[in-house]
Each structure stands twice: as C-alpha cells, then as structure tokens.
Design a protein around this motif. Structure first.
Motif, short mmCIF file in Angstrom:
data_model
loop_
_atom_site.label_atom_id
_atom_site.label_comp_id
_atom_site.label_asym_id
_atom_site.label_seq_id
_atom_site.Cartn_x
_atom_site.Cartn_y
_atom_site.Cartn_z
N LYS A 17 0.83 -1.20 0.00
CA LYS A 17 0.00 0.00 0.00
C LYS A 17 0.87 1.26 0.00
N ARG A 18 1.96 1.24 0.78
CA ARG A 18 2.84 2.41 0.87
C ARG A 18 3.56 2.68 -0.45
N ILE A 21 1.51 5.08 -2.67
CA ILE A 21 1.06 6.37 -2.12
C ILE A 21 1.08 7.42 -3.23
N LYS A 27 2.86 15.09 0.43
CA LYS A 27 2.57 14.56 1.76
C LYS A 27 3.81 14.61 2.66
N SER A 128 2.77 1.72 9.95
CA SER A 128 1.45 2.18 10.38
C SER A 128 1.51 2.53 11.86
N TYR A 159 1.86 8.17 6.76
CA TYR A 159 0.89 8.71 5.82
C TYR A 159 -0.51 8.46 6.36
N ASP A 160 -1.39 9.43 6.19
CA ASP A 160 -2.72 9.35 6.78
C ASP A 160 -3.47 8.08 6.36
N GLU A 161 -3.33 7.69 5.10
CA GLU A 161 -4.07 6.50 4.65
C GLU A 161 -3.49 5.19 5.19
N LEU A 162 -2.35 5.26 5.88
CA LEU A 162 -1.77 4.06 6.49
C LEU A 162 -2.02 3.99 8.00
N SER A 164 -3.95 3.02 11.30
CA SER A 164 -4.77 1.84 11.60
C SER A 164 -5.63 2.10 12.83
N THR A 181 0.73 12.87 10.70
CA THR A 181 0.47 12.46 9.32
C THR A 181 0.41 13.70 8.44
N LYS A 183 -2.15 14.87 7.32
CA LYS A 183 -3.42 15.56 7.55
C LYS A 183 -3.68 15.95 9.01
#
Length: 191
Positions: A17-18, A21, A27, A128, A159-162, A164, A181, A183
């Motif tokens: 996933k990373r 990005i 970011k 994460s 990163y915000d999307e990582l 958990s 993050t 964000k």
C-alpha cells in the motif's frame, strides 16, 4: 495466528500500500512542515532522526531545517549482529554509509555520540500507527528497545491513509507520544 505472524502478514499488505502512495512529495512536505511548526521541535536541542529510504516519509527537508536552526541531529546506527541501536551526531550527510539494511547511517568511527537531553525528540519510522501511539515497524525491535531505555519525546511519522484503528501488539512494543500524518497531529493520551 500469533501476534508475530499477524505482524508479518500486515507488513506485506502495508508495504504494498505504501509503494502506491499518491502525491508522496506533497505529503512528505506537509509532514515536515507540521513537524517544524510544533513547539516541541522549536524547543528541542536535539532531533533523533532516521535517514529515510525512498518509500518512507522523507526526512531530508527536516534534516536541512534542523541544521539551519542550529539543532543537533543524531541518526541511528545498528551494529552488525546486535539488537542495539545507537545514535550519532550527523553534521555532514556525505559521511553516511549504507548499512546491511540499505539505510544510510553514521560511521561510528567518524561520528560522535551525544547523551539524550531533556528537550530531545525522537522521530520514529513505521509502516502504520494507531491514535494510541502503537506502531507496526519493520520487525527488528530497534526503536522499541531504544524507547524503553530512554525517556525521550517520540513522534511517529505516517501517511494518513496508512493509519490503523488497531494493530497487533506484543508486551515489549513501545508507544510514541505523538503521531504526525500529512493531515493531522495526534497527541497520545496516557503517556
């Protein structure tokens, strides 16, 4: 499935996933900017800073900013065949050498160790983090051992999307004091 096995599986998923990005540069800069605006950064005499690999949150801008701001920047060195991590002063990145893990690190024969100061900050890498400050690292436990030995203010970069909601945790896993993050800034309660 044991906690260790859960972590191995989760690392595979999060690494993939990373790698995908989007807008990584933006970011990375947002994280660096938020970090350097923190009162903790502005009051810090020392920054314990990992030298990022390509897929990690980039720390180059932070290193440059800290040097310009007159802070001591120390980076990790992991001696071969040891579970211990040591930090050395880095004043010239051209003197860093590539470790067995492919990470740039100080050469202990040419760098100086410094004691941890009360106003020091340790930046902790991870795949994460949770809002409670738990992290999924790379599986060697270097930062967990370092944080257990040194009472230093620690900040996880992610990163915000990582982020958990929860992560598998062992008894020796150390939490960070803050998670940053691209964000948000999350101060961990209870530490």
């Amino acid at each position: 499935m044991s906690v260790s096995e859960q972590k191995v599986e989760l690392r595979k998923i999060l690494r993939a996933k990373r790698k995908n990005i989007e807008f990584k540069l933006e970011k990375d800069r947002a994280i660096a900017k938020a970090f350097t605006e923190l009162p903790a950064y502005q009051n810090a005499e020392q920054i314990f800073l990992y030298m990022s690999k390509q897929e990690e949150v980039d720390t180059e801008w932070i290193w440059n900013c800290a040097m310009k701001d007159g802070k001591e920047v120390l980076s990790p060195y992991c001696p071969p065949n040891s579970a211990e991590m040591q930090f050395y002063l880095v004043t010239d990145k051209s003197k860093l050498v590539k470790s067995e893990f492919g990470v740039l690190e100080p050469n202990p024969a040419q760098a100086e160790q410094k004691p941890v100061k009360e106003t020091s900050i340790c930046i902790v890498p991870g795949l994460s983090f949770t809002e409670e400050g738990f992290r999924l690292g790379y599986g060697k436990g270097y930062y967990d051992r370092f944080l257990a030995l040194h009472k230093i203010f620690s900040i996880g970069f992610c990163y915000d999307e990582l982020l958990s909601d929860s992560l598998p945790v062992n008894t020796f896993d150390q939490r960070v004091n803050m998670v940053l993050t691209d964000k948000k800034v999350m101060t961990v309660k209870g530490l």
